[in-house]
Write a protein that holds these residues in place. Structure first.
Motif, PDB file in Angstrom:
ATOM      1  N   SER A  14      -1.436 -15.693  -1.302  1.00 62.45           N
ATOM      2  CA  SER A  14      -1.467 -16.994  -1.961  1.00 62.45           C
ATOM      3  C   SER A  14      -0.497 -16.988  -3.132  1.00 62.45           C
ATOM      4  CB  SER A  14      -2.889 -17.226  -2.473  1.00 62.45           C
ATOM      5  OG  SER A  14      -2.919 -18.341  -3.315  1.00 62.45           O
ATOM      6  N   PHE A  16      -1.163 -18.270  -5.974  1.00 62.70           N
ATOM      7  CA  PHE A  16      -1.956 -18.007  -7.170  1.00 62.70           C
ATOM      8  C   PHE A  16      -2.164 -16.502  -7.348  1.00 62.70           C
ATOM      9  CE2 PHE A  16      -6.163 -17.082  -8.948  1.00 62.70           C
ATOM     10  CZ  PHE A  16      -5.993 -17.595 -10.221  1.00 62.70           C
ATOM     11  N   THR A  38      -6.434 -22.085  -2.195  1.00 60.26           N
ATOM     12  CA  THR A  38      -6.392 -23.540  -2.080  1.00 60.26           C
ATOM     13  C   THR A  38      -6.885 -23.996  -0.708  1.00 60.26           C
ATOM     14  OG1 THR A  38      -4.147 -23.700  -1.196  1.00 60.26           O
ATOM     15  CG2 THR A  38      -4.366 -23.617  -3.603  1.00 60.26           C
ATOM     16  N   GLU A 110      -2.364 -26.679 -12.197  1.00 57.85           N
ATOM     17  CA  GLU A 110      -1.538 -27.047 -11.040  1.00 57.85           C
ATOM     18  C   GLU A 110      -2.269 -26.898  -9.706  1.00 57.85           C
ATOM     19  OE1 GLU A 110      -0.889 -24.730 -13.250  1.00 57.85           O
ATOM     20  OE2 GLU A 110      -0.256 -22.848 -12.320  1.00 57.85           O
ATOM     21  N   ILE A 111      -3.348 -26.118  -9.662  1.00 54.18           N
ATOM     22  CA  ILE A 111      -4.076 -26.014  -8.393  1.00 54.18           C
ATOM     23  C   ILE A 111      -5.512 -26.531  -8.476  1.00 54.18           C
ATOM     24  CG2 ILE A 111      -2.742 -24.058  -7.464  1.00 54.18           C
ATOM     25  CD1 ILE A 111      -5.199 -22.286  -8.244  1.00 54.18           C
ATOM     26  N   ASP A 114      -7.097 -28.663  -5.899  1.00 52.58           N
ATOM     27  CA  ASP A 114      -6.996 -28.223  -4.501  1.00 52.58           C
ATOM     28  C   ASP A 114      -7.803 -26.948  -4.234  1.00 52.58           C
ATOM     29  OD1 ASP A 114      -6.145 -28.495  -1.887  1.00 52.58           O
ATOM     30  OD2 ASP A 114      -4.301 -27.348  -2.199  1.00 52.58           O
TER      31      ASP A 114
END
Ligand SMILES: [Zn+2]
Length: 274
Positions: A14, A16, A38, A110-111, A114
């Motif tokens: 990912s 992240f 996500t 930013e995530i 999601d």
């Protein structure tokens, strides 16, 4: 998007924190370890597994932190497991009225929109004496240790010689100790010794965050983590190269500073010198 690590073992990384989801192929379907972050990437992973003819038949979370406990409806209703301590820890957390708010605070903006929280942490604790994951595939040995989080488990896929190490042995994150433990430093050092003890059975190891490595790299990371933890005990560790790596240099030193502070407080409280 899935990368083969060795025969029958695949990973998906990912964006992240370079989080690694791990797929172990079984007789009729896959074991999915720490599924991802996500919603989009987990749905894509579900599609890939479908295309491989490997529906998810079991899940496992290496430890009770949000980034290892997520799930997507497309993975289906396979049993999801963790160690008994891991499951008890997340059960207690989920019984709080505001747990979603607590996690929302930790999510990068930013995530945040999601990351699907509805199925987070719905795992079954394996009996404390369980030494393997119950599923129809290669033997997966559970190597439980207390270091980063309660009930943290490394998993040895014996016939593939792959060790999944959860949040240990990362090349992008420093060791993050479980400060709720009575002796976090000794727990961490003991866990590193435990991993060192199986290093001879390992061809490839997969950290929860960062790069996959071979047996030599595993030994090097054990040494690096041990050096950090020992330095931390004495108020050091600030020269660990992971703290200045571009990806995490904006926030990781803050975690290191916090750990230093916790140990300084602990020392003051216990009245121990140094
Ligand atoms: Zn993690």
């Amino acid at each position: 998007m899935l990368r083969q690590v060795t025969e029958g073992v695949l990973t998906h990384e990912s964006e992240f924190l370079q989080s690694n989801a791990v797929v172990v192929q079984g007789k009729v379907g896959a074991l999915l370890i720490d599924p991802g972050i996500t919603s989009d990437e987990m749905a894509a992973l579900a599609n890939d597994l479908h295309a491989l003819g490997q529906p998810v038949v079991a899940g496992f979370s290496t430890h009770p932190h949000w980034d290892h406990l997520l799930w997507h409806a497309r993975f289906g209703e396979a049993p999801r497991y963790g160690t008994a301590r891991c499951a008890a820890d997340i059960r207690a957390f989920l019984s709080g009225a505001h747990w979603k708010d607590d996690i929302a605070e930790e999510l990068p903006p930013e995530i945040a929109g999601d990351v699907p929280l509805d199925l987070l942490g719905l795992i079954t604790g394996l009996p404390a004496e369980a030494t393997q994951i119950p599923w129809d595939g290669p033997t997966v040995r559970i190597i439980e240790h207390q270091a980063h989080a309660p009930g943290h488990a490394a998993l040895l896929i014996e016939e593939r010689r792959v060790l999944v190490v959860g949040d240990m042995l990362s090349d992008v994150l420093i060791p993050m100790l479980d400060m709720s433990a009575a002796d976090p430093i000794e727990d961490y050092l003991a866990a590193l010794r435990l991993l060192e003890g199986v290093a001879g059975d390992v061809k490839v190891f997969i950290p929860g965050h960062g790069s996959v490595g071979d047996a030599d790299q595993m030994r090097a990371r054990i040494e690096q983590d041990r050096a950090y933890v020992q330095a931390l005990r004495d108020g050091g560790g600030s020269d660990d190269p992971r703290l200045s790596a571009p990806l995490n240099k904006d926030w990781l030193p803050g975690v290191h500073g916090w750990q230093l502070q916790q140990f300084a407080k602990k020392r003051a409280r216990d009245g121990t010198p140094g």
